[in-house]
Design a protein around this motif. Sequence first.
Motif, PDB file in Angstrom:
ATOM      1  N   GLY A 110     -55.549 -25.656 -46.922  1.00 60.23           N
ATOM      2  CA  GLY A 110     -54.499 -25.846 -48.128  1.00 60.23           C
ATOM      3  C   GLY A 110     -54.412 -27.318 -48.793  1.00 60.23           C
ATOM      4  O   GLY A 110     -52.913 -27.234 -49.303  1.00 60.23           O
ATOM      5  N   GLY A 111     -54.981 -28.584 -48.647  1.00 60.52           N
ATOM      6  CA  GLY A 111     -54.886 -29.555 -48.793  1.00 60.52           C
ATOM      7  C   GLY A 111     -53.185 -29.892 -47.986  1.00 60.52           C
ATOM      8  O   GLY A 111     -52.856 -31.168 -49.204  1.00 60.52           O
ATOM      9  N   SER A 112     -53.038 -29.803 -46.550  1.00 64.59           N
ATOM     10  CA  SER A 112     -51.318 -30.847 -46.272  1.00 64.59           C
ATOM     11  C   SER A 112     -52.812 -31.588 -45.020  1.00 64.59           C
ATOM     12  O   SER A 112     -54.478 -31.057 -45.017  1.00 64.59           O
ATOM     13  N   THR A 113     -52.206 -32.554 -44.316  1.00 60.78           N
ATOM     14  CA  THR A 113     -52.892 -33.499 -43.427  1.00 60.78           C
ATOM     15  C   THR A 113     -52.010 -33.459 -42.778  1.00 60.78           C
ATOM     16  O   THR A 113     -50.749 -32.902 -42.039  1.00 60.78           O
ATOM     17  N   ARG A 114     -52.552 -33.546 -40.961  1.00 60.86           N
ATOM     18  CA  ARG A 114     -51.955 -33.245 -39.756  1.00 60.86           C
ATOM     19  C   ARG A 114     -52.035 -34.512 -39.817  1.00 60.86           C
ATOM     20  O   ARG A 114     -53.077 -35.421 -39.453  1.00 60.86           O
ATOM     21  N   LEU A 115     -50.173 -35.364 -39.483  1.00 65.36           N
ATOM     22  CA  LEU A 115     -50.083 -36.311 -39.234  1.00 65.36           C
ATOM     23  C   LEU A 115     -49.944 -37.034 -37.747  1.00 65.36           C
ATOM     24  O   LEU A 115     -49.104 -36.519 -37.511  1.00 65.36           O
ATOM     25  N   THR A 116     -50.466 -37.704 -37.359  1.00 65.05           N
ATOM     26  CA  THR A 116     -50.410 -37.808 -35.549  1.00 65.05           C
ATOM     27  C   THR A 116     -50.002 -39.237 -35.236  1.00 65.05           C
ATOM     28  O   THR A 116     -51.138 -40.639 -36.048  1.00 65.05           O
ATOM     29  N   GLU A 117     -48.870 -39.379 -35.030  1.00 58.80           N
ATOM     30  CA  GLU A 117     -48.239 -40.936 -34.557  1.00 58.80           C
ATOM     31  C   GLU A 117     -48.865 -41.300 -33.314  1.00 58.80           C
ATOM     32  O   GLU A 117     -48.440 -40.665 -32.464  1.00 58.80           O
ATOM     33  N   TYR A 118     -49.135 -42.382 -32.481  1.00 60.06           N
ATOM     34  CA  TYR A 118     -49.521 -42.637 -30.781  1.00 60.06           C
ATOM     35  C   TYR A 118     -49.460 -44.153 -30.840  1.00 60.06           C
ATOM     36  O   TYR A 118     -48.964 -44.972 -31.944  1.00 60.06           O
TER      37      TYR A 118
ATOM     38  N   ARG B 213     -44.262 -44.282 -14.383  1.00 63.14           N
ATOM     39  CA  ARG B 213     -45.326 -44.874 -15.730  1.00 63.14           C
ATOM     40  C   ARG B 213     -45.774 -43.861 -16.880  1.00 63.14           C
ATOM     41  O   ARG B 213     -46.817 -44.178 -16.603  1.00 63.14           O
ATOM     42  N   GLU B 214     -45.983 -43.935 -18.026  1.00 65.09           N
ATOM     43  CA  GLU B 214     -46.799 -43.283 -19.047  1.00 65.09           C
ATOM     44  C   GLU B 214     -46.949 -44.518 -19.641  1.00 65.09           C
ATOM     45  O   GLU B 214     -46.625 -44.946 -20.199  1.00 65.09           O
ATOM     46  N   TRP B 215     -48.800 -44.772 -20.178  1.00 64.61           N
ATOM     47  CA  TRP B 215     -49.447 -45.424 -21.456  1.00 64.61           C
ATOM     48  C   TRP B 215     -49.261 -44.976 -21.932  1.00 64.61           C
ATOM     49  O   TRP B 215     -50.208 -45.658 -23.315  1.00 64.61           O
ATOM     50  N   VAL B 216     -49.398 -43.692 -22.376  1.00 64.50           N
ATOM     51  CA  VAL B 216     -49.924 -43.344 -23.899  1.00 64.50           C
ATOM     52  C   VAL B 216     -48.722 -42.559 -24.230  1.00 64.50           C
ATOM     53  O   VAL B 216     -48.795 -41.447 -23.681  1.00 64.50           O
ATOM     54  N   ALA B 217     -48.709 -42.261 -25.541  1.00 58.80           N
ATOM     55  CA  ALA B 217     -48.066 -40.643 -26.508  1.00 58.80           C
ATOM     56  C   ALA B 217     -48.140 -40.653 -27.562  1.00 58.80           C
ATOM     57  O   ALA B 217     -48.378 -41.610 -27.940  1.00 58.80           O
ATOM     58  N   GLU B 218     -48.620 -39.141 -27.909  1.00 60.53           N
ATOM     59  CA  GLU B 218     -48.844 -39.011 -29.787  1.00 60.53           C
ATOM     60  C   GLU B 218     -47.927 -37.727 -29.715  1.00 60.53           C
ATOM     61  O   GLU B 218     -47.125 -36.993 -28.584  1.00 60.53           O
ATOM     62  N   GLU B 219     -47.494 -37.613 -30.811  1.00 57.74           N
ATOM     63  CA  GLU B 219     -47.106 -36.308 -31.521  1.00 57.74           C
ATOM     64  C   GLU B 219     -47.261 -36.166 -33.404  1.00 57.74           C
ATOM     65  O   GLU B 219     -47.895 -37.489 -33.694  1.00 57.74           O
ATOM     66  N   SER B 220     -47.210 -35.411 -32.953  1.00 56.58           N
ATOM     67  CA  SER B 220     -48.078 -34.282 -34.742  1.00 56.58           C
ATOM     68  C   SER B 220     -47.317 -34.022 -35.839  1.00 56.58           C
ATOM     69  O   SER B 220     -46.058 -33.424 -35.467  1.00 56.58           O
ATOM     70  N   VAL B 221     -47.557 -33.855 -36.999  1.00 56.24           N
ATOM     71  CA  VAL B 221     -46.751 -33.052 -37.993  1.00 56.24           C
ATOM     72  C   VAL B 221     -47.611 -32.880 -38.933  1.00 56.24           C
ATOM     73  O   VAL B 221     -48.469 -33.695 -39.186  1.00 56.24           O
TER      74      VAL B 221
END
Length: 162
Positions: free
Chosen positions: A102-110, A3-11
């Motif tokens: 460059g005015g972008s955003t790293r968006l991370t969902e966790y 079992r894993e207790w955390v997860a995250e992804e970014s774009v």
Amino acid sequence: MEREWVAEESVVVGAAPAVVYEAVADLRKMPGWSPELFAVWIRGRSIEAGTRFVGFNRIGPRVWFTNARVTAALPGELFAFRVSSFGIPVALWGYRLEGVDGGSTRLTEYWQDLRRDTRGSRLVTLMGKVFTGVPAERRAALNRAGMRATLERIKTAVEKRR
């Protein structure tokens, strides 16, 4: 499988953090992005720290709801909420925003599984399997796939608006 207790992804989204925040902090838009969430009922008009809402979810023929409360609403930086079921903690979900070149955003969902070491954690773990059909050991992997889909949909929607 362990079992894993955390997860995250970014774009990386081609828009400023303030613009991306407006999208992720508008819970009314989430059903259009999430592969599980199909409806939201929000208590009150504004969405800020303390706002409570109910999320209605579906995987195939299985449908369930959860109660949630916004725990962090920092424009351009962080939006998060805690999910519970029958008053028992289930998960913490959130979005971190970081300005990049460059005015972008790293968006991370966790996501963090809160179904451990609390009164009722075994019960909500069992209920999670019964209602969703997903055992706790597979939830992190399923959430990662859902996060990737959600983040791509947010990216597409925000960049299309520009």
